[in-house]
Design an enzyme around this catalytic site. Structure first.
Site, PDB file in Angstrom:
ATOM      1  CG  ASN A 162      44.321  43.597  40.138  1.00  0.00           C
ATOM      2  OD1 ASN A 162      45.009  43.058  39.256  1.00  0.00           O
ATOM      3  ND2 ASN A 162      43.362  44.453  39.861  1.00  0.00           N
ATOM      4  CD  GLU A 260      42.007  45.123  28.926  1.00  0.00           C
ATOM      5  OE1 GLU A 260      41.272  45.846  29.627  1.00  0.00           O
ATOM      6  OE2 GLU A 260      41.605  44.554  27.901  1.00  0.00           O
ATOM      7  CB  CYS A 294      40.812  47.553  36.624  1.00  0.00           C
ATOM      8  SG  CYS A 294      40.233  46.025  35.919  1.00  0.00           S
ATOM      9  CD  GLU A 468      43.323  41.133  28.591  1.00  0.00           C
ATOM     10  OE1 GLU A 468      42.876  41.051  29.744  1.00  0.00           O
ATOM     11  OE2 GLU A 468      44.536  41.154  28.318  1.00  0.00           O
TER      12      GLU A 468
HETATM   13  P1  NAP Z   1      51.432  48.745  37.857  1.00  0.00           P
HETATM   14  O1  NAP Z   1      52.238  49.341  38.929  1.00  0.00           O
HETATM   15  O2  NAP Z   1      51.229  49.512  36.617  1.00  0.00           O
HETATM   16  O3  NAP Z   1      52.097  47.337  37.544  1.00  0.00           O
HETATM   17  C1  NAP Z   1      51.588  46.448  36.566  1.00  0.00           C
HETATM   18  C2  NAP Z   1      52.718  45.623  36.012  1.00  0.00           C
HETATM   19  O4  NAP Z   1      53.647  46.490  35.355  1.00  0.00           O
HETATM   20  C3  NAP Z   1      53.529  44.892  37.079  1.00  0.00           C
HETATM   21  O5  NAP Z   1      53.966  43.663  36.563  1.00  0.00           O
HETATM   22  C4  NAP Z   1      54.702  45.836  37.295  1.00  0.00           C
HETATM   23  O6  NAP Z   1      55.849  45.202  37.793  1.00  0.00           O
HETATM   24  C5  NAP Z   1      54.928  46.262  35.861  1.00  0.00           C
HETATM   25  N1  NAP Z   1      55.741  47.455  35.724  1.00  0.00           N
HETATM   26  C6  NAP Z   1      55.844  48.510  36.551  1.00  0.00           C
HETATM   27  N2  NAP Z   1      56.732  49.408  36.045  1.00  0.00           N
HETATM   28  C7  NAP Z   1      57.199  48.897  34.883  1.00  0.00           C
HETATM   29  C8  NAP Z   1      58.127  49.316  33.900  1.00  0.00           C
HETATM   30  N3  NAP Z   1      58.771  50.479  33.998  1.00  0.00           N
HETATM   31  N4  NAP Z   1      58.363  48.521  32.843  1.00  0.00           N
HETATM   32  C9  NAP Z   1      57.710  47.353  32.713  1.00  0.00           C
HETATM   33  N5  NAP Z   1      56.835  46.888  33.608  1.00  0.00           N
HETATM   34  C10 NAP Z   1      56.564  47.652  34.680  1.00  0.00           C
HETATM   35  O7  NAP Z   1      49.979  48.375  38.362  1.00  0.00           O
HETATM   36  P2  NAP Z   1      49.585  47.580  39.678  1.00  0.00           P
HETATM   37  O8  NAP Z   1      49.649  48.508  40.818  1.00  0.00           O
HETATM   38  O9  NAP Z   1      50.332  46.296  39.751  1.00  0.00           O
HETATM   39  O10 NAP Z   1      48.079  47.177  39.327  1.00  0.00           O
HETATM   40  C11 NAP Z   1      47.021  47.996  39.614  1.00  0.00           C
HETATM   41  C12 NAP Z   1      46.574  48.753  38.382  1.00  0.00           C
HETATM   42  O11 NAP Z   1      46.218  47.837  37.354  1.00  0.00           O
HETATM   43  C13 NAP Z   1      45.332  49.557  38.648  1.00  0.00           C
HETATM   44  O12 NAP Z   1      45.437  50.822  38.064  1.00  0.00           O
HETATM   45  C14 NAP Z   1      44.240  48.753  37.972  1.00  0.00           C
HETATM   46  O13 NAP Z   1      43.123  49.497  37.592  1.00  0.00           O
HETATM   47  C15 NAP Z   1      44.956  48.187  36.804  1.00  0.00           C
HETATM   48  N6  NAP Z   1      44.254  47.008  36.281  1.00  0.00           N
HETATM   49  C16 NAP Z   1      43.584  47.127  35.093  1.00  0.00           C
HETATM   50  C17 NAP Z   1      42.873  46.046  34.604  1.00  0.00           C
HETATM   51  C18 NAP Z   1      42.123  46.152  33.319  1.00  0.00           C
HETATM   52  O14 NAP Z   1      41.772  45.112  32.778  1.00  0.00           O
HETATM   53  N7  NAP Z   1      41.875  47.331  32.774  1.00  0.00           N
HETATM   54  C19 NAP Z   1      42.857  44.837  35.306  1.00  0.00           C
HETATM   55  C20 NAP Z   1      43.537  44.759  36.504  1.00  0.00           C
HETATM   56  C21 NAP Z   1      44.247  45.853  36.978  1.00  0.00           C
HETATM   57  P3  NAP Z   1      56.136  45.160  39.379  1.00  0.00           P
HETATM   58  O15 NAP Z   1      55.052  44.390  39.974  1.00  0.00           O
HETATM   59  O16 NAP Z   1      57.420  44.480  39.435  1.00  0.00           O
HETATM   60  O17 NAP Z   1      56.161  46.588  39.834  1.00  0.00           O
END
Ligand code: NAP
Length: 490
Positions: A162, A260, A294, A468
């Site tokens: 994102n 995060e 997020c 962060e």
């Molecule tokens: P995600 O599915 O958890 O993916 C995040 C990262 O983790 C991606 O690089 C993904 O790779 C990787 N990943 C997935 N499965 C993994 C595994 N088994 N082992 C290691 N890495 C793995 O999240 P998203 O859909 O990309 O992002 C949206 C989420 O991020 C939302 O819940 C949002 O709230 C959260 N977010 C939080 C913050 C904060 O600062 N708190 C900021 C931004 C976003 P792939 O892309 O290859 O699947």
């Protein structure tokens, strides 16, 4: 595979191979996967599809580079980071185009993200010179007690799609400033922005092995990063579901972690609020990045007596927003990252409707394509609806009613998430009472845009731990070493 359809002033910023030990390398078996434009599905590039072996080599490179990097002076590290910051700013337009192409957000927002992402590099370049230790009063004059700060070591950084630029710089900048080296795994959907950052880091003179990037199978890459003993820390931004899995995987080597994770932000509007300011804050917080942040307002809690007034002002503002491709002029909201994400959001809208919510604006998938969801306002929403219980991650504003301040606080805290909350009121006593009661890491008071490099960003409860940005952001990459020196008295 190289693509030329980006119109970059500097075509060398389009990198598609993994970045290991200062070299751009294909996957060992030559495999690649396709990165596509979420607005229309066109192929943008084929990118190295790496796995465990490439990740192991990246960790070796980061380990080999660690001693040299941690032994540079803080001033040298600051200068390298500063050069990187300047190169990023000079390439802002190209970086924004890459970002919009692979992620979909409007170009103006993409430019904003590049500037925002770079601000963390500038900040931590400056902070690197301000890593202080302590001396402690000893119990006896025969001793001196000293606290030193040291870099954690090799850090794994896993980031979401994102904010393909800023989520990386928020990790790499403090890590490098502290003297750590990194292995990054950007999201599969948005590797081009990450690679362009690595290209500029190399041009800035950051030594080989200090930054490494591998893209591809998340489970294979993540499996190595979380279990390898040389990796001393994982900094993860992403979903709570994946974060919990990675925390468990890191337990075997007792790594430090920063998490995060997802949010479920309440946006509380009291009857004494400035309604225009609340609507402006709602638009910024809810609809930026098509609702895929997020810290997005997830639930609007509006006091009964102003519910109709706030609703009609918000609906008018939402109806005036333009949905379209991110690279078109005048667009406020771009596509969602993929059709599955849009399907999920449409499903949440439909679930709320079946339980009695009313669609006051939008509510449908747009004719523009499978990834476009109309900016939506739902009224008469109640807590049992999934739209309130789950992180929407889309352009939908659900409006709930409340009567008393106590009701608002109870509704706001009724979630296992604890990242950001927003409160609109002009009553000073209420500002303090409600802010104190909010179980969140960040509270926006009469403000919908809360994130900047000077302030600590992060959550509590199941939204994670660690911060962060700000001076606190450096602590996540530093270990404390205590020296107890005896034999001082002769
Ligand atoms: P995600 O599915 O958890 O993916 C995040 C990262 O983790 C991606 O690089 C993904 O790779 C990787 N990943 C997935 N499965 C993994 C595994 N088994 N082992 C290691 N890495 C793995 O999240 P998203 O859909 O990309 O992002 C949206 C989420 O991020 C939302 O819940 C949002 O709230 C959260 N977010 C939080 C913050 C904060 O600062 N708190 C900021 C931004 C976003 P792939 O892309 O290859 O699947």
């Amino acid at each position: 595979m190289r693509e030329t359809g980006f119109n970059l002033n500097d075509p060398e910023l389009l990198r598609t191979a993994a970045f290991i030990d200062g070299s751009w390398v294909p996957a060992d078996d030559g495999a690649s996967y396709l990165v596509t434009d979420p607005a229309c599905g066109r192929t943008l590039a084929g990118v190295a599809n790496c796995g465990a072996n490439e990740t192991l080599r990246a960790i070796d490179a980061a380990s080999a580079a660690l001693l040299g990097w941690r032994n540079t002076s803080a001033k040298e590290r600051a200068n390298s980071l500063r050069r990187w910051f300047e190169l990023i700013n000079a390439s802002c337009e190209d970086l924004a185009r890459l970002l919009t192409a692979e992620q979909g957000k409007p170009l103006a927002e993409a430019r904003g993200e590049i500037t925002y992402g770079a601000s963390y590099i500038e900040w931590f370049a400056e902070e690197s010179k301000r890593i202080y230790g302590d001396t402690i009063q000893p119990g006896s004059n025969n001793q001196r007690l000293i606290v030193l700060k040291e870099p954690v070591g090799v850090v794994a950084c896993i980031t979401p799609w994102n904010f393909p630029n800023a989520m990386l710089t928020r990790k790499i900048a403090p890590a490098l400033a502290a003297g750590c080296t990194v292995v990054c795994k950007p999201a599969e959907a948005t590797p081009l922005s990450a690679f362009a950052l690595a290209e500029l880091a190399q041009r800035a003179g950051i030594p080989r092995g200090v930054i490494n990037m591998v893209t591809g199978d998340p489970a294979k890459i993540g499996g190595v990063l979380t279990r390898h003993a040389q990796v001393r820390k994982l900094s993860f931004t992403g979903s709570t579901r994946v974060g919990k899995q990675l925390l468990a995987d890191c337990a075997g080597t007792v790594k430090r972690t920063s998490m995060e994770l997802g949010g479920n932000a309440p946006f509380v509007v009291f009857e004494d609020a400035d309604i225009d300011a609340a609507v402006a804050g709602a638009l910024a917080s809810k609809f930026r990045n098509a609702g895929q942040t997020c810290v997005c307002a997830n639930r609007f809690l509006v006091q009964d007596s102003i519910y109709e007034r706030f609703t009609s002002a918000l609906v008018a503002a939402v109806n005036a927003m333009t949905l379209g491709r991110g690279d078109e002029a005048g667009v406020d909201i771009g596509p969602m990252i993929n059709a599955d994400a849009a399907d999920k959001v449409i499903g949440l809208i439909n679930h709320a409707r079946t339980l009695g919510a009313r669609v006051a604006a939008g509510g449908r998938r747009s004719k523009l394509g499978s990834t476009f969801v109309e900016p939506t306002v739902l009224t008469e929403v109640t807590s049992e609806m999934r739209v309130c219980r789950e992180e929407i991650f889309g352009p939908v504003a659900p409006l709930q009613r409340f009567t008393t301040e106590g009701d608002a606080i109870a509704l706001a805290n009724d979630t296992r998430a604890g990242l950001a909350a927003y409160v609109y009121t002009r009553d000073m006593g209420r500002i303090w009472r409600v802010s104190d009661a909010m179980e969140y890491g960040i509270v926006g008071v009469n403000e919908g845009t809360i994130s900047n490099e000077m302030a600590p960003f992060g959550g509590i409860k199941e939204s994670g731990h660690g911060r962060e940005g700000s001076r606190y952001g450096m602590d996540d990459y530093l270990e404390i070493k205590y020296l107890c020196m005896g034999g001082i008295e002769s």
